[in-house]
Motif scaffolding. Structure first.
Motif, PDB file in Angstrom:
ATOM      1  N   LYS A 101       0.835  -1.192   0.000  1.00  0.00           N
ATOM      2  CA  LYS A 101       0.000   0.000   0.000  1.00  0.00           C
ATOM      3  C   LYS A 101       0.875   1.249   0.000  1.00  0.00           C
ATOM      4  CE  LYS A 101      -4.457  -1.451   1.640  1.00  0.00           C
ATOM      5  NZ  LYS A 101      -5.720  -0.953   2.208  1.00  0.00           N
TER       6      LYS A 101
ATOM      7  N   GLU B  30      -3.649   1.184  -5.776  1.00  0.00           N
ATOM      8  CA  GLU B  30      -4.584   1.238  -4.664  1.00  0.00           C
ATOM      9  C   GLU B  30      -5.862   2.048  -4.889  1.00  0.00           C
ATOM     10  OE1 GLU B  30      -4.828  -0.392  -1.779  1.00  0.00           O
ATOM     11  OE2 GLU B  30      -3.408  -1.740  -2.711  1.00  0.00           O
ATOM     12  N   PRO B  31      -6.273   2.869  -3.936  1.00  0.00           N
ATOM     13  CA  PRO B  31      -7.576   3.519  -4.055  1.00  0.00           C
ATOM     14  C   PRO B  31      -7.659   4.377  -5.312  1.00  0.00           C
ATOM     15  CG  PRO B  31      -6.682   3.805  -1.854  1.00  0.00           C
ATOM     16  CD  PRO B  31      -5.577   3.293  -2.707  1.00  0.00           C
ATOM     17  N   ASN B  73     -11.245   0.029  -3.927  1.00  0.00           N
ATOM     18  CA  ASN B  73     -10.133  -0.649  -3.284  1.00  0.00           C
ATOM     19  C   ASN B  73     -10.149  -2.120  -3.672  1.00  0.00           C
ATOM     20  OD1 ASN B  73      -8.115   0.450  -1.805  1.00  0.00           O
ATOM     21  ND2 ASN B  73      -8.923  -0.214   0.151  1.00  0.00           N
TER      22      ASN B  73
END
Lengths: 125, 125
Positions: A101, B30-31, B73
């Motif tokens: 992440k 990621e997001p 996500n």
DNA sequence: CCATTGTATTCCCGTAAGGGAATATGTCAA
DNA sequence: TTGACATATTCCCTTACGGGAATACAATGG
């Protein structure tokens, strides 16, 4: 461009429960006649034959012609791409979650939210 | 009993190229907002939205509600079954090919070609 | 050659599902 | 509140695909 046909895309081929079951059986007890699968899975004979046809065309299964009673063999290498693709996300469900992440966020910041390429650089495309 | 719907079966959900591409993008960076994916993949907005809907329902993707611009996500644990299933055939495409073939033939002979159970004992069912 | 057996194929039907266009919903800004 | 923007949803259409029944095909045994 619709969904890639089951006879071409392995992912689509194994998206069917029965076909996965067939592959499992073949992997468990190597060469096997279609009739055995019919009995084993309790499916109508044409269904098994069709599913075997799909698996054969996509390369998950190979057939050894033996006259009246051809025998089917698993060609598991074809399943490797599936394994590899899923494995590419292994780090996401593992313990290294935070690690990746962080990396992702670093990249995101580095590019200011506007990717230049149309392909993910991570691979496994 | 037809094919298990895409919103229920992970195998079926990822049987679609674009959905796999979406998952790859999300795993890479990621997001991410849906709009980014629209630009990145060059797909029409409703298409991306629908695909995200499928991925969300099946659990491959989670959404973080952020007002006007929800962020997606990856929930890669959902992909683990796929990985595990394919991994079950790892020995078939590896070097231990002969080993497992021997085992299978031994079992085949032991049971005289007539399986008693309707489930493969090997597992990964 | 004919019958039997095992497998593949064909036909028709119902349905899930993806595409495209338009629209609804929902949020933020002014 | 109104307008603009981002996303989700709906409608219609087309198609891939699986099921079921019947049939065709191939091989083996008599």
């Amino acid at each position: 461009m619709l969904r890639v046909p089951t006879t071409v895309d392995v992912f689509n081929a194994i998206a069917e429960r029965r076909r996965r079951a067939i592959v499992e059986w073949l992997a468990w007890q190597e060469p096997m006649a279609a009739g055995v699968l019919v009995v084993a899975l309790g499916l109508p004979q044409p269904a098994v034959s069709k599913h075997l046809g799909v698996l054969r065309k996509v390369g998950v299964v190979a057939v050894i012609e033996q006259g009246n009673c051809p025998v089917y063999n698993p060609e598991a290498e074809t399943l490797k791409p599936v394994h590899d693709w899923a494995k590419g996300f292994e780090e996401l469900w593992g313990h290294q979650l935070d690690r990746i992440k962080e990396r992702a966020e670093q990249r995101a910041h580095a590019e200011t939210e506007s990717p230049t390429s149309l392909e993910p650089r991570k691979g496994q495309a």
